[in-house]
Design a protein around this motif. Structure first.
Motif, mmCIF file in Angstrom:
data_model
loop_
_atom_site.group_PDB
_atom_site.id
_atom_site.type_symbol
_atom_site.label_atom_id
_atom_site.label_comp_id
_atom_site.label_asym_id
_atom_site.label_seq_id
_atom_site.Cartn_x
_atom_site.Cartn_y
_atom_site.Cartn_z
ATOM 1 N N PHE A 112 -15.119 21.256 29.928
ATOM 2 C CA PHE A 112 -14.947 20.841 31.326
ATOM 3 C C PHE A 112 -16.263 20.858 32.093
ATOM 4 N N GLU A 115 -17.771 17.704 31.214
ATOM 5 C CA GLU A 115 -17.068 16.649 31.954
ATOM 6 C C GLU A 115 -17.619 16.519 33.371
ATOM 7 N N ASP A 137 -10.520 12.549 25.729
ATOM 8 C CA ASP A 137 -9.066 12.601 25.532
ATOM 9 C C ASP A 137 -8.719 12.786 24.065
ATOM 10 N N LYS A 144 -5.573 20.367 20.722
ATOM 11 C CA LYS A 144 -4.198 20.809 21.000
ATOM 12 C C LYS A 144 -3.350 20.744 19.731
ATOM 13 N N THR A 184 -15.617 22.390 41.269
ATOM 14 C CA THR A 184 -15.171 21.208 40.529
ATOM 15 C C THR A 184 -14.806 21.552 39.090
ATOM 16 N N ARG A 186 -13.798 24.397 37.962
ATOM 17 C CA ARG A 186 -12.532 25.145 38.002
ATOM 18 C C ARG A 186 -11.347 24.187 38.084
ATOM 19 N N GLN A 187 -11.440 23.163 38.935
ATOM 20 C CA GLN A 187 -10.337 22.217 39.086
ATOM 21 C C GLN A 187 -10.114 21.415 37.801
ATOM 22 N N LEU A 188 -11.182 21.028 37.140
ATOM 23 C CA LEU A 188 -11.055 20.295 35.882
ATOM 24 C C LEU A 188 -10.396 21.165 34.811
ATOM 25 N N LYS A 190 -8.351 23.712 35.294
ATOM 26 C CA LYS A 190 -6.958 24.012 35.643
ATOM 27 C C LYS A 190 -5.994 22.926 35.187
ATOM 28 N N ALA A 191 -6.496 21.718 34.948
ATOM 29 C CA ALA A 191 -5.631 20.640 34.483
ATOM 30 C C ALA A 191 -5.161 20.858 33.044
ATOM 31 N N TYR A 192 -5.860 21.731 32.296
ATOM 32 C CA TYR A 192 -5.558 21.916 30.877
ATOM 33 C C TYR A 192 -5.306 23.356 30.463
ATOM 34 N N ASP A 194 -3.953 27.286 31.480
ATOM 35 C CA ASP A 194 -3.132 28.059 32.419
ATOM 36 C C ASP A 194 -3.855 29.310 32.920
#
Length: 224
Positions: A112, A115, A137, A144, A184, A186-188, A190-192, A194
Motif C-alpha cells: 500500500f 501504491e 490487483d 489472498k 493516505t 492508512r486509508q489504502l 484499510k481497504a484490504y 482488518d
C-alpha cells in the motif's frame, strides 16, 4: 515484466505463518522498530524474517541502468512508472519468499505504501496507472488465494517530531507532506486489512510495547 503466475508458488496452508506490514511516512522510524521487534522475537525463539525496504535496491538498479543521480531526478523522469512497478514486484516477491521460509515476517513498507507513491508520482499518466493497478490487483488476488490474507496486520507509523533529524538524503522530510503520506497509506491499507494499529508515539519502547502484544495475540491465534 510479467505478472506472477500462481503456479510458480508453493501454495501454503492458510494459517501457517504471520506477516505484519509497517508503513506510513518516510523517515518515521519504521526500520528501527522492525529491527528491534525482530531482535526481541528471535530471542524468544521465533523464526523471523524481515523484508527490508526495497526502494533503495531498485533505485540502485535504475542508477546503474539509466544514470540517475538521485530519487528526485528519477521521479521527474519518464521512467517513474517503470520504477514503481518494479518496486511493487520486488516488495511482493520479497514478502512471498520470506513467508516461504519464516513463521513470522515483518515487512518494512507494504504494497500500500508503494501504491501511494505510484498515485503520487504517476497521477498524470492514466495508461501507466491502469497497467499498475491491473498488476496490483493480480498480485493481491494471488496473495489472498495462496495465503488467505494480504497481511495479518498493518502498523501505521506516524512521523517523528521535527526536532528528530530524519534527513538521510533519500526521502522527503517535509512534515505536512509526511502527514499526508501517513493518512493516505492508512486509508489504502484499510481497504484490504482488518487489523490496523496506529503508532502516534515517537518513543521506540512505547512503540514496541504497543505492537508486541498484537504479535503475541497473532501467534496464539495463528501458529499454535
Amino acid at each position: 515484466m510479467m505478472l506472477v503466475d500462481v503456479s510458480v508458488w508453493e501454495v501454503k496452508r492458510e494459517g501457517e505463518n504471520i506477516i505484519i506490514g509497517f508503513d506510513g511516512a518516510s523517515g518515521g522510524g519504521k526500520t528501527t522498530l522492525v529491527n528491534k521487534l525482530a531482535e526481541i522475537l528471535e530471542r524468544e525463539g521465533y523464526n523471523v524474517g524481515v523484508v527490508q525496504e526495497v526502494v533503495r535496491g531498485v533505485f540502485e538498479e535504475f542508477q546503474k541502468r539509466y544514470g540517475f543521480n538521485n530519487l528526485t531526478e528519477l521521479r521527474a523522469s519518464s521512467r517513474i512508472a517503470e520504477f514503481q512497478k518494479l518496486c511493487l514486484w520486488e516488495q511482493y516477491l520479497q514478502e512471498e519468499l520470506m513467508m516461504d521460509e519464516h513463521d513470522i515476517v515483518l515487512s518494512d513498507r507494504t504494497l500500500f505504501g508503494n501504491e501511494f507513491f505510484t498515485l503520487l508520482y504517476c497521477n498524470k499518466d492514466s495508461k501507466a496507472l491502469n497497467e499498475y493497478f491491473s498488476k496490483l490487483d493480480e498480485l493481491l488476488r494471488v496473495r489472498k488465494l495462496t495465503h488467505g490474507k494480504i497481511y495479518d496486520a498493518v502498523v501505521i507509523v506516524h512521523p517523528l517530531p521535527p526536532e528528530i533529524d530524519v534527513d538521510d538524503g533519500f526521502r522527503s522530510t517535509d512534515l505536512p507532506y509526511r502527514e499526508v503520506q501517513t493518512f493516505t497509506i492508512r486509508q489504502l491499507a484499510k481497504a484490504y486489512v482488518d487489523r490496523i494499529i496506529e503508532l502516534e508515539t515517537a518513543d521506540l519502547w512505547e512503540r514496541v510495547n504497543l505492537v508486541k502484544p498484537l504479535i503475541d495475540y497473532l501467534v496464539v491465534e495463528t501458529l499454535i
